[in-house]
Design an enzyme around this catalytic site. Structure first.
Site, PDB file in Angstrom:
ATOM      1  N   CYS A 254      51.668  35.985  45.730  1.00 27.36           N
ATOM      2  CA  CYS A 254      52.127  34.929  46.629  1.00 27.36           C
ATOM      3  C   CYS A 254      51.123  34.720  47.763  1.00 27.36           C
ATOM      4  CB  CYS A 254      53.457  35.330  47.250  1.00 27.36           C
ATOM      5  SG  CYS A 254      54.665  35.785  46.015  1.00 27.36           S
TER       6      CYS A 254
ATOM      7  N   LYS B 147      38.025  33.533  29.277  1.00 33.17           N
ATOM      8  CA  LYS B 147      38.024  32.207  29.923  1.00 33.17           C
ATOM      9  C   LYS B 147      38.859  31.237  29.098  1.00 33.17           C
ATOM     10  CE  LYS B 147      37.120  32.998  33.045  1.00 33.17           C
ATOM     11  NZ  LYS B 147      36.656  34.188  33.690  1.00 33.17           N
TER      12      LYS B 147
ATOM     13  N   TRP C 140      54.544  33.407  43.555  1.00 36.76           N
ATOM     14  CA  TRP C 140      54.271  33.838  42.184  1.00 36.76           C
ATOM     15  C   TRP C 140      55.367  34.866  41.905  1.00 36.76           C
ATOM     16  CZ3 TRP C 140      52.851  38.505  39.698  1.00 36.76           C
ATOM     17  CH2 TRP C 140      52.281  38.362  38.432  1.00 36.76           C
TER      18      TRP C 140
ATOM     19  N   GLU D 296      34.165  37.956  27.850  1.00 40.70           N
ATOM     20  CA  GLU D 296      34.380  37.051  28.987  1.00 40.70           C
ATOM     21  C   GLU D 296      34.632  35.625  28.493  1.00 40.70           C
ATOM     22  OE1 GLU D 296      35.155  37.354  31.913  1.00 40.70           O
ATOM     23  OE2 GLU D 296      34.587  35.530  32.938  1.00 40.70           O
TER      24      GLU D 296
ATOM     25  N   ARG E 101      47.051  31.330  44.781  1.00 38.04           N
ATOM     26  CA  ARG E 101      47.638  32.672  44.751  1.00 38.04           C
ATOM     27  C   ARG E 101      49.005  32.701  44.058  1.00 38.04           C
ATOM     28  NH1 ARG E 101      45.550  36.437  48.122  1.00 38.04           N
ATOM     29  NH2 ARG E 101      47.551  37.492  48.101  1.00 38.04           N
TER      30      ARG E 101
ATOM     31  N   ASN F 181      54.777  38.809  50.516  1.00 39.10           N
ATOM     32  CA  ASN F 181      53.925  38.926  49.335  1.00 39.10           C
ATOM     33  C   ASN F 181      53.884  40.405  48.962  1.00 39.10           C
ATOM     34  OD1 ASN F 181      51.829  38.818  47.428  1.00 39.10           O
ATOM     35  ND2 ASN F 181      50.253  38.955  49.005  1.00 39.10           N
ATOM     36  N   GLY F 182      54.211  40.718  47.704  1.00 42.50           N
ATOM     37  CA  GLY F 182      54.181  42.123  47.292  1.00 42.50           C
ATOM     38  C   GLY F 182      55.506  42.503  46.657  1.00 42.50           C
TER      39      GLY F 182
ATOM     40  N   HIS G 148      35.218  46.185  10.536  1.00 37.63           N
ATOM     41  CA  HIS G 148      36.215  47.259  10.541  1.00 37.63           C
ATOM     42  C   HIS G 148      37.634  46.726  10.759  1.00 37.63           C
ATOM     43  CE1 HIS G 148      33.019  50.217  10.381  1.00 37.63           C
ATOM     44  NE2 HIS G 148      32.416  49.575  11.374  1.00 37.63           N
TER      45      HIS G 148
ATOM     46  N   LYS H  37      45.444  34.321  41.498  1.00 38.12           N
ATOM     47  CA  LYS H  37      44.039  34.648  41.755  1.00 38.12           C
ATOM     48  C   LYS H  37      43.869  36.117  42.128  1.00 38.12           C
ATOM     49  CE  LYS H  37      39.692  33.620  42.406  1.00 38.12           C
ATOM     50  NZ  LYS H  37      38.905  33.513  41.162  1.00 38.12           N
TER      51      LYS H  37
ATOM     52  N   GLU I  29      42.741  32.098  29.160  1.00 30.59           N
ATOM     53  CA  GLU I  29      43.489  31.985  30.420  1.00 30.59           C
ATOM     54  C   GLU I  29      43.661  30.545  30.893  1.00 30.59           C
ATOM     55  OE1 GLU I  29      41.958  34.009  33.909  1.00 30.59           O
ATOM     56  OE2 GLU I  29      39.915  33.567  33.342  1.00 30.59           O
TER      57      GLU I  29
HETATM   58  O1  M6R Z   1      39.612  39.973  42.409  1.00 33.58           O
HETATM   59  P1  M6R Z   1      39.271  40.791  41.196  1.00 33.58           P
HETATM   60  O2  M6R Z   1      37.852  40.596  40.744  1.00 33.58           O
HETATM   61  O3  M6R Z   1      39.590  42.236  41.388  1.00 33.58           O
HETATM   62  O4  M6R Z   1      40.201  40.230  40.041  1.00 33.58           O
HETATM   63  C1  M6R Z   1      40.228  40.843  38.784  1.00 33.58           C
HETATM   64  C2  M6R Z   1      40.965  40.002  37.786  1.00 33.58           C
HETATM   65  O5  M6R Z   1      42.283  39.778  38.198  1.00 33.58           O
HETATM   66  C3  M6R Z   1      40.274  38.649  37.565  1.00 33.58           C
HETATM   67  O6  M6R Z   1      38.952  38.808  37.156  1.00 33.58           O
HETATM   68  C4  M6R Z   1      41.042  37.838  36.484  1.00 33.58           C
HETATM   69  O7  M6R Z   1      40.937  38.458  35.250  1.00 33.58           O
HETATM   70  C5  M6R Z   1      40.526  36.404  36.435  1.00 33.58           C
HETATM   71  N1  M6R Z   1      41.629  35.518  36.234  1.00 33.58           N
HETATM   72  C6  M6R Z   1      39.552  36.174  35.335  1.00 33.58           C
HETATM   73  O8  M6R Z   1      39.132  34.867  35.247  1.00 33.58           O
END
Ligand code: M6R
Length: 592
Positions: free
Chosen positions: A2, A469, A74, A465, A27, A100-101, A488, A587, A472
């Site tokens: 949040c 991308k 969130w 990666e 967030r 938040n938390g 395998h 985020k 997500e």
């Molecule tokens: O702020 P951070 O780099 O610690 O975040 C880690 C992951 O939450 C972040 O990389 C997440 O996987 C992204 N959505 C990837 O695009």
């Protein structure tokens, strides 16, 4: 997670809160709300959906309050509905609170509150805090908060206002981020710095266990025992433009295109002749890298570089796994924690537990003053500027820039390697100049349900990666795999319906990956490859071939990842999805 904001000053709070909330929407974005202190009463409005729903609801209302708090959610506890949206109140309209938390012991607290006759209306953990403050209030908001804090278990940041104390906000940080913004005759609170950039660059990032007591005329910081603390403010270097879209359709696209510049900025900090690490990497018996998501993928690439240029063993762990593992760790180990936000709970807590056992903690972080940077023995900053798109892009390549600079810092060939590295930003520009062509390729695959991403050696983490991308932001299932492992198991998935993205620059495993491509083709898979320009082998074997300029073998990830970021972006945008705020994601993930 949040986002929370607070304002007290002379201006109309509602406008400031909404602007700050919009900047924090990355967030969390399932519901939002504000609470405004006006004429000894608290006005609350909250809406399900994006912040624009809240704006519509507030539109045209005569709201002159100059103090208020706001929230973008969130969901963790309780479904997405207005009742569960923040701010939460005590039912009598005396207090409103945003959080938040997670309050881990909220069930016991709720039972206790109900036994005291409290009407608990939501399914959230947050509501417990505001009722506790109400029950413990004896005329001073700060004192009530101090009484309640020992009752709370979990990780949290919250801000609370009271109808009986106009022009006052009390904010608390314990495990979730909270930053105080300092103005002239006005002061602010926010979960993250970008929310404050339109108003001030002077900030005090709170540390865990700190309380901010805020009025228009001043800010006092206390510890949880109520002792006053002396804190210095810092001036944020990020400018407002860096947190705006600047003509791009999405933050993600803008951030992809910023990469040549921010990678150059990051490199600059670490390559001067006099730059010296405050320790010698060779003195450690082992390096353990801990990170999540994209930062974890950067760590995997860092492992190859550190092992190659420093020559000591490197382990890379998902932070959430390392934290509860029995991995022997302690004196003689260097732990490198990589995190864009510097607030990711898994990364922080895994790193802190290693530090407690005697390891030296070095962090690679993008956000100045973030928790991880303060908790580390040493911090190396990426100079990516604020990253607003939920999908990490520019911070990934900046993390690579720091990791590479770190790995070569004491290498006899350093000068030569730096010269190679300095060429990278221009080569990245070249790749990005071909974005239209990459878009054409991407759109051929927008209706697919599954994709496989393959790579070997340094291109294996790039494949991971690329797959992350795509999944997500486009919600298309994508799997990254080491190309050599395909035989395998995953090879069973390949048929004429399976597109396979292969990252295949001419490096030490090039011949091997060509064989893996043949294996895909033998099963009628569709190959999309990323490789060096003029590579006729790849061209012949691939349905679509994306060319990148030639670069030294070690530096290929800086270039190969770019087409994969664009590939994912163009598909998600074509599908009409919310690229910057994909569903279910946040985020900064401040819960375990
Ligand atoms: O702020 P951070 O780099 O610690 O975040 C880690 C992951 O939450 C972040 O990389 C997440 O996987 C992204 N959505 C990837 O695009």
């Amino acid at each position: 997670m949040c986002g929370i904001v607070g304002y007290t000053g002379k201006r109309r709070a509602v406008f400031i809160l909404l602007e700050a909330l919009e900047r924090l929407e990355y967030r969390g974005y399932d519901s939002s709300g504000v609470a405004l202190l006006e004429g000894g009463q608290i006005f609350v409005d909250k809406k399900v959906g994006k912040i624009r729903e809240l704006i519509k609801s507030l539109w045209g209302k005569e709201l002159n309050a100059t103090t208020g708090i706001g929230h973008t959610r969130w969901a963790t506890h309780g479904g997405v509905c207005e009742l569960n949206a923040h701010p939460h109140t005590d039912g009598e309209g005396r207090f409103a609170l945003v959080h938040n938390g997670i309050i881990e012991n909220y069930r016991e607290l709720k039972e206790y509150l109900i036994s005291r006759g409290v009407k608990y209306v939501s399914e959230t953990d947050t509501e417990a805090i505001v009722h506790l403050i109400s029950l413990n209030y004896e005329g001073d908001l700060l004192k009530a908060v101090l009484k309640v804090l020992p009752m709370l278990k979990g990780a949290y940041a919250f801000a609370v206002i009271s109808s009986m104390e106009p022009n006052r906000i009390v904010g608390v940080r314990y495990g979730s981020p909270l930053v105080v913004g300092l103005g002239e005759g006005e002061n602010f609170l926010a979960s993250d710095i970008p929310a404050l950039l339109p108003f001030t660059k002077k900030v005090i990032p709170l540390e865990d266990g700190e309380i901010a007591d805020i009025t228009p005329d001043g800010v006092s910081i206390y510890d949880f025992e109520g002792n006053l603390k002396v804190k210095e403010s810092i001036t944020v270097q990020w400018d407002l433009l860096s947190a705006e879209k600047g003509g791009f359709k999405h933050f993600m696209l803008k951030e992809i295109f910023e990469q040549p510049r921010v990678v150059a900025d990051t490199i600059k900090g670490y390559i001067s002749r006099d730059y010296e690490l405050p320790f010698s990497l060779k003195d450690f018996r082992r390096i353990v890298i801990t990170a999540c998501g994209t930062s974890y993928h950067a760590g995997l690439i860092g492992k190859y570089w550190l092992e190659r240029f420093v020559g000591i063993p490197v382990e890379v762990s998902y932070a959430s796994e390392l934290r509860y593992s029995d991995t022997p760790i302690g004196e003689g180990d260097l732990v490198i924690a990589i995190s864009q936000s510097g607030e990711t709970a898994d990364t922080r807590f895994s790193a802190l537990s290693a530090k407690e056992k005697g390891a030296v903690l070095l962090s690679i972080v993008n956000v100045m003053g973030s928790a991880l940077s303060r908790e580390s023995d040493y911090t190396l900053y990426t100079h990516a500027g604020p990253e607003i798109g939920v999908a990490a892009t520019k911070t990934f390549t900046c993390q690579l820039a720091v990791l590479f600079s770190l790995a070569i810092s004491a290498h006899p060939e350093r000068e030569n390697l730096i010269n190679q590295l300095l060429k990278v930003p221009n080569l990245m520009e070249e790749v990005l100049s071909k974005a239209e062509g990459i878009k054409e390729v991407a759109l051929n695959y927008s209706q697919r349900k599954n994709l496989l991403y393959l790579g070997r050696y340094l291109s294996y983490p790039v494949a991971l990666e690329g797959a992350l991308k795509l999944k997500e932001i486009s919600y298309i299932h994508a799997e990254g795999y080491p190309a050599g492992e395909m035989k395998h198991g995953p090879i069973a998935l390949i048929d004429q319906h399976m597109p396979v993205v292969v990252v295949a620059p001419r490096d030490r495993v090039y011949e091997k990956i060509l064989s893996n491509i043949e294996e895909v083709l033998a099963r009628k898979g569709i190959v999309i490859s990323v490789g060096f320009e003029g590579d006729e082998n790849l061209k012949k074997l691939s349905k679509d071939f994306i060319e990148i300029p030639q670069v030294a073998e070690e530096l290929t990830p800086f270039l190969t990842v770019l087409p994969l970021q664009l590939f994912a972006y163009y598909i998600a945008d074509y599908l009409g999805l919310d690229v910057d705020q994909p569903r279910n994601l946040a985020k900064t993930v401040t819960v375990e």
